[in-house]
Scaffold this active site. Structure first.
Site, PDB file in Angstrom:
ATOM      1  CB  SER A  48      27.765  31.742  21.514  1.00  0.00           C
ATOM      2  OG  SER A  48      27.483  31.936  20.036  1.00  0.00           O
ATOM      3  CB  CYS A  78      33.794  36.996  23.357  1.00  0.00           C
ATOM      4  SG  CYS A  78      33.938  36.376  21.665  1.00  0.00           S
ATOM      5  CG  HIS A 202      38.227  36.949  24.542  1.00  0.00           C
ATOM      6  ND1 HIS A 202      37.624  35.755  25.199  1.00  0.00           N
ATOM      7  CD2 HIS A 202      37.820  36.928  23.066  1.00  0.00           C
ATOM      8  CE1 HIS A 202      36.950  35.328  24.275  1.00  0.00           C
ATOM      9  NE2 HIS A 202      37.111  35.857  23.062  1.00  0.00           N
ATOM     10  CD  GLU A 204      38.478  36.384  28.577  1.00  0.00           C
ATOM     11  OE1 GLU A 204      38.180  35.749  27.797  1.00  0.00           O
ATOM     12  OE2 GLU A 204      38.157  37.565  28.730  1.00  0.00           O
TER      13      GLU A 204
END
Length: 250
Positions: A48, A78, A202, A204
């Protein structure tokens, strides 16, 4: 219109691949003006602080904040959850800029270091009600954040039980929160507030695309603009496949 995926750093390729698997075109977003051509946005997981520095370098924060305010759907996973939070604690010295919009307080690295990353099956009733499939979802947590406090307009979609000492010892927990935490002994890891969706894990990185389908329903509810769909037949996808198209966790 297509769905944008912020492509500064992190797992944006995996989100693009998941969108292709359900027949929707995703486009990489790196410049403010590109946001004008998408109907929704996914902010992926990653580091981040690095993502924030790159976003600042490309002058993306004003455009991202304006995008959220338009009411177009935005999903943060996230690191993306941290971006969308109104308040983040447990940050590095100096902190980082946030996009904001999501009425919650998030602990940036609640679940610990890279070595403490984990997977677990969690109950997600709202997801199952809308998308069907198994009663649980396999959640992948990688240096994951957690939501410690959510506002009254935030719908909690999933939470995670944690040891009481983990909550109390967290530097982000003040005395006013301690009594509430003692009675609950859990943290929030998936929420929805209006046009905003956020998950601490996550989706994905799995073969299960139900969270992406859930987000598409939010896109459909937000307006009548037509999504740019693509064929999901094997032949049509072969030209687009990369190693990142293969889900990491089956």
């Amino acid at each position: 219109m297509s769905i944008g995926v912020l492509a500064l750093q992190g797992s944006f390729n995996e989100h693009l691949a998941a969108l292709r698997r359900i027949g929707v075109k995703g486009v990489e977003i790196r410049k403010p003006e590109q946001l004008q051509h998408v109907i929704a946005l996914i902010i992926p997981g990653g580091e981040s602080t690095t993502m924030a520095k790159l976003a600042e370098c490309h002058n993306l924060f004003p455009a991202l904040r304006d995008f959220v305010k338009t009411g177009k759907p935005v999903w943060g996973t996230c690191a993306g959850l941290i971006f969308l939070a109104n308040k983040a604690v447990g940050q590095k010295s100096g902190g980082q800029d946030l996009v904001g919009g999501l009425d919650c307080t998030v602990h940036r690295n609640f679940f610990g270091s890279q070595l403490q990353s984990f997977e677990t099956e969690l109950s997600v009733p709202e997801l199952v009600a809308k998308e069907g499939g198994p009663a649980t979802f396999r959640c992948v947590f990688i240096r994951a954040p957690a939501i410690l406090k959510a506002g009254p307009d935030v719908e909690v979609l999933a939470d995670y039980p944690v040891p009481l000492e983990k909550l109390i010892c967290s530097k982000s927990v003040d005395e006013s929160q301690e009594e509430k935490l003692r009675s609950e002994e859990k943290v929030i890891i998936a929420v929805k507030q209006g046009n905003l969706l956020a998950t601490a894990f996550h989706p994905e990185l799995t073969a299960d695309t139900r969270w992406h389908s859930f987000f598409l329903k939010m896109v459909g509810e937000a307006g009548d603009q037509k999504l740019n769909c693509i064929s999901t037949t094997e032949g049509d996808l072969s030209d687009h496949q990369t190693p990142n198209d293969l889900p990491i966790f089956q």
